[in-house]
Write an enzyme that holds these catalytic residues in place. Structure first.
Site, PDB file in Angstrom:
ATOM      1  N   GLU A  21       0.850  -1.205   0.000  1.00  0.00           N
ATOM      2  CA  GLU A  21       0.000   0.000   0.000  1.00  0.00           C
ATOM      3  C   GLU A  21       0.873   1.238   0.000  1.00  0.00           C
ATOM      4  OE1 GLU A  21      -2.877   0.753   3.102  1.00  0.00           O
ATOM      5  OE2 GLU A  21      -3.541  -1.332   3.101  1.00  0.00           O
ATOM      6  N   GLU A  24     -13.598   4.578  -0.762  1.00  0.00           N
ATOM      7  CA  GLU A  24     -14.461   3.677   0.011  1.00  0.00           C
ATOM      8  C   GLU A  24     -15.327   4.548   0.918  1.00  0.00           C
ATOM      9  OE1 GLU A  24     -12.395  -0.255   1.110  1.00  0.00           O
ATOM     10  OE2 GLU A  24     -10.716   1.140   0.796  1.00  0.00           O
ATOM     11  N   LYS A  72     -16.008   4.030   4.873  1.00  0.00           N
ATOM     12  CA  LYS A  72     -14.922   3.985   5.848  1.00  0.00           C
ATOM     13  C   LYS A  72     -15.134   5.055   6.923  1.00  0.00           C
ATOM     14  CE  LYS A  72     -10.668   1.980   4.103  1.00  0.00           C
ATOM     15  NZ  LYS A  72      -9.255   2.251   3.796  1.00  0.00           N
ATOM     16  N   GLU A  85      -9.690   9.572   4.685  1.00  0.00           N
ATOM     17  CA  GLU A  85      -9.787   8.110   4.638  1.00  0.00           C
ATOM     18  C   GLU A  85     -10.678   7.644   3.487  1.00  0.00           C
ATOM     19  OE1 GLU A  85      -8.472   5.422   6.523  1.00  0.00           O
ATOM     20  OE2 GLU A  85      -7.025   6.979   7.027  1.00  0.00           O
TER      21      GLU A  85
END
Length: 460
Positions: A266, A320, A323, A329
């Protein structure tokens, strides 16, 4: 010899990588998180990935719909065993066999599963019991793969955060946290015995967030900067990514595991954040991901691992939206749910295979205006030197400004820096952010070529 001429020893076969940009590149991967309720169907995502130079995908679980959709695409797939399954997999070999029977055998080899990660950042959870169960779980999964005649074809590993390091600065002093060193030794022995990688999650973004100075931002974004000299190795680092990865390399070497490969599972940069967050922006995200991809394609490697490109999985394919936490985030996606780019970092292959519109449209006129990247007026010699060092240090052909080269004269810093800055801009994609150089450069339609010195130009 002036200091700005010293890069002749650093030239690499840079243009070789650019002849392959239309193909999937095995060292560029992407994380496909699914904590969202607005994602496109897996089949649409598979087609999207095939339109890019992304060669590998990391899943955090083992969604059968996604794995099946990626069948026959040639895209490598990294799947994951959730942390919650580690205790059962560690204590029961039949659990591991059943996991393989359900999540691997129905799809292999049409779906190119290449690695299974058991857990994510387990060694940073401060759960000693779970940490101790990680290696037995990996061993049971490896045995299950061996029983299915897949040992060696599909690797087994786990993913670590940078928190496994006790020290990372300077990179040569990289060392693991002594409180988990005994457990890490067992995991590394497993990696070495099975030739599986040590997977890490380095984020220069978090380094900048804890040290939000302009010079730190440039260092994190692969932009021109004065660099940081490792007091131990005397190596000069020009970006945080290399420094973080080499800190891991040093820690592995210190423990005697020089042969264990590193994979970046990542890394990324958010393009949006809350008002109190430092660093998130479209400009910064473009710069980090775009320059990282360019760095990988240059095949320069890191100072401690020269001449190779570490497999690197960008975070992330999509936002996303479910999240928790700050806005950042939920703002790492390179693509939107409608499959359009959030911002362009040069991953698309559409220029090679343009789509045909379903209804007739009036074609847009092709741009005919050539542009060149040059320093802004009044830039200091220090900044010019930094720009020159940065450009020539990233694999472009600086031989024309070496002695005997067509652009060697006039022997001035501004002349040599201009040539190098423009060449990097032209080869990196001619995007506006490729001609930024910490806001010390600008685009011009005036060709700076002179005599036999030709400055490459191109349409925007």
């Amino acid at each position: 010899m002036p200091p700005f001429l010293c890069f002749s020893t650093l030239l690499v076969l840079y243009f070789f990588s650019f002849t392959r940009l239309s193909k999937a590149q095995s060292f560029i991967g992407v994380n496909y998180g699914q904590v969202a309720d607005n994602l496109p169907p897996p089949a649409a995502t598979a087609k999207l990935l095939q339109s890019t130079s992304i060669g590998k995908v990391r899943l955090y679980g083992s969604d059968p719909g996604v794995i099946k959709a990626l069948a026959d695409t040639g895209i490598g797939i990294m799947v994951g065993v959730p942390n919650s399954d580690i205790p059962a997999m560690a204590s029961d070999s039949n659990f591991a066999k059943n996991w393989v029977n359900v999540n691997v055998l129905p799809f292999h080899p049409a779906s190119k599963i290449i690695l299974i990660n058991v857990g994510n950042e387990v060694m940073s959870y401060n759960d000693r019991n779970l940490m101790q169960q990680l290696l037995p779980a990996m061993q049971n999964l490896q045995n299950a793969l061996n029983s299915a005649n897949l040992g060696g074809k599909i690797k087994v590993s786990t993913v670590h955060s940078m928190a496994v390091l006790r020290q990372s600065d300077p990179p040569s002093s990289g060392s693991f946290d002594p409180s988990i060193q005994d457990l890490l030794k067992g995991l590394l022995e497993f990696n070495a015995a099975t030739s599986s990688p040590f997977a890490i999650n380095p984020y220069p973004y978090f380094a900048y967030r804890s040290d939000p100075r302009p010079e730190t931002l440039a260092f994190c974004l692969f932009q021109p900067n004065s660099g940081r000299v490792d007091s131990g190795s005397k190596i000069k680092y020009t970006n945080m990514f290399d420094a973080q990865v080499d800190a891991i390399r040093s820690a592995l070497n210190y423990m005697g595991f020089k042969g264990v490969e590193i994979v970046v599972a990542e890394t990324g940069w958010p393009y949006h954040g809350d008002s109190n967050e430092v660093g998130p922006s479209v400009e910064n995200a473009k710069a980090y991901n775009g320059n990282l991809i360019q760095h990988l394609r240059s095949l320069v490697g890191t100072p401690l691992m020269p001449g190779i490109s570490i497999d690197t999985y960008l975070f992330a394919l999509y936002d996303e939206n479910l999240k928790p936490g700050p806005s950042s985030e939920r703002s790492f996606g390179l693509f939107k749910p409608d499959l359009s780019m959030t911002y362009d970092v040069g991953l698309s292959k559409t220029s090679q295979t343009p789509s045909t519109p379903k209804t007739p449209v009036t074609p847009s006129p092709k741009p005919t205006k050539d542009t060149w990247c040059v320093p802004k007026a009044g830039i200091s010699n220090a900044q010019l030197q930094s720009n020159l060092d940065y450009a020539c240090g990233h694999g472009i052909d600086c031989s024309p400004i070496q002695p005997g080269g067509a652009c060697f004269e006039p022997i001035t810093l501004v002349s040599h820096a201009t040539y190098a800055m423009n060449l990097l801009y032209q080869t990196a994609g001619r995007n506006p952010w490729n001609c930024d150089f910490t806001q010390s450069a600008t685009l011009t339609s005036t060709n700076p070529s002179y005599n036999k010195c030709t400055y490459p130009g191109g349409s925007t």
